[in-house]
Design a protein around this motif. Structure first.
Motif, mmCIF file in Angstrom:
data_model
loop_
_atom_site.group_PDB
_atom_site.id
_atom_site.type_symbol
_atom_site.label_atom_id
_atom_site.label_comp_id
_atom_site.label_asym_id
_atom_site.label_seq_id
_atom_site.Cartn_x
_atom_site.Cartn_y
_atom_site.Cartn_z
ATOM 1 N N LEU A 226 0.838 -1.205 0.000
ATOM 2 C CA LEU A 226 0.000 0.000 0.000
ATOM 3 C C LEU A 226 0.871 1.252 0.000
ATOM 4 O O LEU A 226 0.611 2.229 -0.731
ATOM 5 N N SER A 227 1.939 1.255 0.832
ATOM 6 C CA SER A 227 2.852 2.409 0.919
ATOM 7 C C SER A 227 3.523 2.663 -0.423
ATOM 8 O O SER A 227 3.659 3.818 -0.884
ATOM 9 N N SER A 228 3.963 1.577 -1.050
ATOM 10 C CA SER A 228 4.608 1.690 -2.356
ATOM 11 C C SER A 228 3.659 2.279 -3.386
ATOM 12 O O SER A 228 4.029 3.162 -4.181
ATOM 13 N N SER A 229 2.393 1.804 -3.338
ATOM 14 C CA SER A 229 1.407 2.297 -4.306
ATOM 15 C C SER A 229 1.108 3.766 -4.086
ATOM 16 O O SER A 229 0.987 4.542 -5.046
ATOM 17 N N ILE A 230 1.015 4.181 -2.819
ATOM 18 C CA ILE A 230 0.740 5.590 -2.504
ATOM 19 C C ILE A 230 1.895 6.457 -2.986
ATOM 20 O O ILE A 230 1.708 7.558 -3.538
ATOM 21 N N SER A 231 3.125 5.940 -2.787
ATOM 22 C CA SER A 231 4.318 6.690 -3.193
ATOM 23 C C SER A 231 4.346 6.902 -4.702
ATOM 24 O O SER A 231 4.680 7.973 -5.199
ATOM 25 N N ILE A 232 3.969 5.858 -5.442
ATOM 26 C CA ILE A 232 3.955 5.951 -6.916
ATOM 27 C C ILE A 232 2.954 6.994 -7.365
ATOM 28 O O ILE A 232 3.185 7.755 -8.304
ATOM 29 N N VAL A 233 1.830 7.057 -6.661
ATOM 30 C CA VAL A 233 0.791 8.009 -7.056
ATOM 31 C C VAL A 233 1.181 9.442 -6.705
ATOM 32 O O VAL A 233 1.031 10.375 -7.510
ATOM 33 N N SER A 234 1.727 9.617 -5.483
ATOM 34 C CA SER A 234 1.857 10.996 -4.951
ATOM 35 C C SER A 234 3.278 11.556 -4.952
ATOM 36 O O SER A 234 3.499 12.669 -4.491
ATOM 37 N N SER A 235 4.241 10.827 -5.438
ATOM 38 C CA SER A 235 5.629 11.323 -5.419
ATOM 39 C C SER A 235 5.748 12.613 -6.242
ATOM 40 O O SER A 235 5.185 12.725 -7.333
ATOM 41 N N GLU A 236 6.485 13.603 -5.661
ATOM 42 C CA GLU A 236 6.627 14.899 -6.344
ATOM 43 C C GLU A 236 7.416 14.730 -7.641
ATOM 44 O O GLU A 236 8.407 14.021 -7.691
ATOM 45 N N GLU A 237 6.974 15.441 -8.689
ATOM 46 C CA GLU A 237 7.576 15.516 -10.013
ATOM 47 C C GLU A 237 7.468 14.213 -10.800
ATOM 48 O O GLU A 237 7.129 14.219 -11.970
ATOM 49 N N VAL A 238 7.713 13.066 -10.160
ATOM 50 C CA VAL A 238 7.657 11.803 -10.918
ATOM 51 C C VAL A 238 6.424 10.975 -10.580
ATOM 52 O O VAL A 238 6.195 9.937 -11.186
ATOM 53 N N GLY A 239 5.607 11.405 -9.601
ATOM 54 C CA GLY A 239 4.403 10.656 -9.227
ATOM 55 C C GLY A 239 3.338 10.722 -10.309
ATOM 56 O O GLY A 239 3.275 11.678 -11.078
ATOM 57 N N ILE A 240 2.525 9.677 -10.343
ATOM 58 C CA ILE A 240 1.462 9.620 -11.361
ATOM 59 C C ILE A 240 0.557 10.826 -11.248
ATOM 60 O O ILE A 240 0.126 11.404 -12.251
ATOM 61 N N SER A 241 0.279 11.221 -10.044
ATOM 62 C CA SER A 241 -0.641 12.339 -9.815
ATOM 63 C C SER A 241 -0.100 13.634 -10.423
ATOM 64 O O SER A 241 -0.819 14.361 -11.118
ATOM 65 N N ASP A 242 1.227 13.929 -10.192
ATOM 66 C CA ASP A 242 1.819 15.141 -10.749
ATOM 67 C C ASP A 242 1.877 15.089 -12.268
ATOM 68 O O ASP A 242 1.581 16.064 -12.965
ATOM 69 N N GLN A 243 2.263 13.928 -12.797
ATOM 70 C CA GLN A 243 2.373 13.790 -14.246
ATOM 71 C C GLN A 243 0.996 13.939 -14.902
ATOM 72 O O GLN A 243 0.856 14.589 -15.950
ATOM 73 N N LEU A 244 -0.040 13.339 -14.264
ATOM 74 C CA LEU A 244 -1.390 13.451 -14.810
ATOM 75 C C LEU A 244 -1.876 14.893 -14.738
ATOM 76 O O LEU A 244 -2.580 15.386 -15.637
ATOM 77 N N ASN A 245 -1.436 15.606 -13.697
ATOM 78 C CA ASN A 245 -1.796 17.022 -13.539
ATOM 79 C C ASN A 245 -1.179 17.860 -14.652
ATOM 80 O O ASN A 245 -1.798 18.797 -15.181
ATOM 81 N N THR A 246 0.082 17.542 -15.007
ATOM 82 C CA THR A 246 0.768 18.248 -16.104
ATOM 83 C C THR A 246 0.019 18.044 -17.412
ATOM 84 O O THR A 246 -0.214 18.979 -18.182
ATOM 85 N N ILE A 247 -0.364 16.780 -17.683
ATOM 86 C CA ILE A 247 -1.119 16.460 -18.912
ATOM 87 C C ILE A 247 -2.418 17.233 -18.930
ATOM 88 O O ILE A 247 -2.833 17.783 -19.946
ATOM 89 N N LYS A 248 -3.065 17.256 -17.762
ATOM 90 C CA LYS A 248 -4.345 17.960 -17.650
ATOM 91 C C LYS A 248 -4.179 19.431 -18.014
ATOM 92 O O LYS A 248 -4.992 20.030 -18.738
ATOM 93 N N GLY A 249 -3.075 20.078 -17.513
ATOM 94 C CA GLY A 249 -2.825 21.499 -17.787
ATOM 95 C C GLY A 249 -2.586 21.752 -19.270
ATOM 96 O O GLY A 249 -3.088 22.732 -19.837
ATOM 97 N N ASN A 250 -1.777 20.872 -19.872
ATOM 98 C CA ASN A 250 -1.480 21.014 -21.300
ATOM 99 C C ASN A 250 -2.745 20.962 -22.142
ATOM 100 O O ASN A 250 -2.959 21.759 -23.062
ATOM 101 N N LEU A 251 -3.590 19.997 -21.881
ATOM 102 C CA LEU A 251 -4.791 19.782 -22.697
ATOM 103 C C LEU A 251 -5.823 20.882 -22.462
ATOM 104 O O LEU A 251 -6.568 21.239 -23.377
ATOM 105 N N SER A 252 -5.897 21.389 -21.233
ATOM 106 C CA SER A 252 -6.888 22.435 -20.965
ATOM 107 C C SER A 252 -6.626 23.689 -21.788
ATOM 108 O O SER A 252 -7.550 24.440 -22.110
ATOM 109 N N LYS A 253 -5.302 23.948 -22.149
ATOM 110 C CA LYS A 253 -4.943 25.140 -22.906
ATOM 111 C C LYS A 253 -5.290 25.006 -24.388
ATOM 112 O O LYS A 253 -5.437 26.007 -25.079
ATOM 113 N N ILE A 254 -5.408 23.761 -24.859
ATOM 114 C CA ILE A 254 -5.685 23.577 -26.292
ATOM 115 C C ILE A 254 -7.060 22.982 -26.536
ATOM 116 O O ILE A 254 -7.419 22.693 -27.685
#
Length: 550
Positions: A226-254
């Motif tokens: 569970l800890s490993s999975s949370i880390s993968i999701v929430s890790s700064e800069e390389v976490g899935i959550s941050d990367q998905l947020n970046t994608i979200k920002g890019n697409l919202s502009k276009i």
């Protein structure tokens, strides 16, 4: 009384229809002429079983019908109980079909043979030759005594009580046997029940326990993953959550440049929200986890117990164990309550026996009063039948046992000669004496029993001369109160009949058939003369026959 008899296609009888009057009816005919066929036909009317072999022509239906006048014999209640239409002139019909099946009808309503027989015994008493020996049986002697004693109500109540007693005794004996069996198993069943009761079983519990055990037993691995999975999701800069947020920002502009980009942007937004929710759930699951060695041990023990009980009782689930527990509880409870049930039944049996004893005492008193009257009347009638020294010694003794008709033993001894020793009828009375004793008994019964018709089939066997005259007089006397038929070979009895029928055979169309004919006066004289002197009728035989009839 029997008013008419119709027989079709029965044995040697092709078609016969005859009417009868009240009084003494005599029937004569040569041996083998077919007198027994009349009794056979009447037997079918009275409920005897049918036999296809008695049908003359197997391709045709056999029909036997009797018309009975019954208005004086208090039979309305019988018809009501049997749900039958009552008629003062009741018609009983019996049919034997070519298939061998038989049918019975009372006033055109189909009935069972049992119903037919129940009515038959109230209408006709047929006394055939072999039944003379009945007089030697204890049951018949009781039947005669009871007719005089007038204890019908008490005897019926006694018989009902005796039946109930037998049922209760059978029931209590079965419980006692069960008690012995159950008692041997009681301790074992109690142990099994208590073991299941203490287990506090619940439906569906096994799956829940197995899941809990697996979670507690593997808690470190679960925490780590569970800890490993949370880390993968929430890790700064390389976490899935941050990367998905970046994608979200890019697409919202276009997204405004085309509908397709707008759709993809919305989908990414949905993924981001779902991932955020998943992260929260993972954190919640991780926070709930806490190593608990004690709970793990308790859960393991519970799981082990449930598996052990399943294996022990050879079942595959908690639900089956719960069913077994109920069965064991019932066995244990039944064993515990058997003593109370047995005691209750034994008390009921005691009460029934008290009631039976009271009834038996009343029956005994009435029989004791009737017994000397029966003996006196028998001896008086037999004196007139040429047995002046006939003596009976009768006694009733109460017993402890319950018999089918009371608690008494009837001793009915007979001596035919002065100074002779007394003995049982079947041992000391000759055939001729038994015939006369039976006629005397039937004479007495005719005074006390409300029977419409009695038929004597050669009850005069073994007697002749003056005794035959006396027997004829007795039958004539009986016929004042009921209809009497006498099938006889004795001219003295034949001549006494108020109506006289002859059974004879004749050949028609190469077939032998049996006929029954009502004789006029001249025919009676000739028939009785033949009975006296044979086929070659002499003047003296004719004279004798005329004298007998007159």
């Amino acid at each position: 009384m029997l008013r008419g008899l119709s027989i079709k296609n029965f044995a040697l009888i092709e078609q016969l229809q005859v009417s009868f009057d009240a009084g003494l009816v005599t029937i004569t005919g040569e041996t083998g002429a077919g007198k027994s066929l009349l009794l056979g036909a009447l037997g079918l009317l009275l409920g005897k079983r049918a036999d296809l072999s008695s049908v003359k022509d197997n391709s045709q239906k056999c029909i036997i019908e009797g018309v009975f006048r019954i208005d004086k014999y208090n039979l309305i209640s019988f018809f009501e109980e049997e749900e039958l239409d009552y008629e003062d002139e009741t018609i009983i019909r019996r049919e034997i079909l070519p298939s061998g099946k038989s049918r019975a009808f009372i006033n055109d309503t189909p009935v069972t043979l049992q119903s037919l027989a129940s009515l038959g015994v109230k209408l006709i008493d047929i006394h055939s030759q072999h039944q003379t020996l009945e007089v030697t049986t204890n049951d018949f002697q009781f039947e005669v005594l009871d007719a005089l004693a007038g204890a019908d109500r008490e005897i019926k109540s006694y018989k009902r009580g005796l039946q109930l007693l037998k049922e209760k005794e059978k029931e209590v004996n079965l419980l006692i046997v069960n008690q012995e069996t159950f008692t041997k198993e009681y301790e074992y069943n109690s142990f099994l029940f208590n073991e299941l009761e203490e287990a506090k079983l619940k439906p569906g519990e096994l799956e829940e326990i197995e899941e809990r055990y697996e979670r507690l037993n593997n808690i470190e691995e679960i925490q780590e993953r569970l800890s490993s999975s949370i880390s993968i999701v929430s890790s700064e800069e390389v976490g899935i959550s941050d990367q998905l947020n970046t994608i979200k920002g890019n697409l919202s502009k276009i997204a405004s440049y085309s509908g397709g980009l707008k759709e993809i942007s919305d989908r990414i937004q949905s993924l981001y929200i779902e991932l955020d929710d998943i992260q929260l759930s993972l954190v919640n699951e991780l926070e709930k986890l806490e190593a608990d060695p004690q709970q793990l041990e308790e859960t393991g023990q519970r799981l082990q117990l449930l598996h052990h009980l399943q294996v022990k009782h050879n079942v595959s689930g908690i639900e089956e164990l719960m069913v077994l527990k109920e069965e064991l509880q019932e066995k244990v409870s039944k064993t515990e309550s058997l003593s109370e049930d047995i005691e209750k039944l034994q008390n009921e049996i005691t009460t029934i026996k008290v009631q039976l004893d009271e009834l038996a005492s009343t029956i005994h008193e009435k029989r004791n009063k009737a017994l000397p009257i029966l003996v006196e009347e028998l001896e008086s009638i037999l004196k007139g039948l040429g047995m002046p020294n006939a003596t009976f010694k009768a006694s009733l003794e109460l017993q402890e046992s319950y018999f089918s008709n009371g608690k008494e033993v009837l001793e009915f001894l007979f001596s035919a000669n002065k100074g002779g020793s007394f003995g049982l009828l079947k041992k000391v009375a000759s055939g001729g004496e038994l015939s006369r004793i039976m006629l005397a008994i039937k004479t007495i019964l005719s005074r006390y029993a409300n029977l419409p018709t009695i038929i004597f089939d050669e009850i005069d066997t073994g007697v002749s001369g003056e005794i035959a005259h006396k027997m004829a007089d007795l039958m004539f006397s009986m016929s004042e109160n009921l209809q009497v038929f006498s099938i006889t070979h004795l001219p003295q009895i034949a001549a006494k009949g108020q109506s006289h029928y002859k059974v004879y055979k004749e050949d028609l169309n190469n077939t032998t058939i049996t006929q029954l004919k009502l004789l006029n006066k001249e025919e009676r004289i000739k028939e009785i003369a033949e009975m006296i002197g044979g086929k070659d009728i002499s003047d003296s035989a004719l004279t004798h026959a005329k004298a007998l009839i007159q």
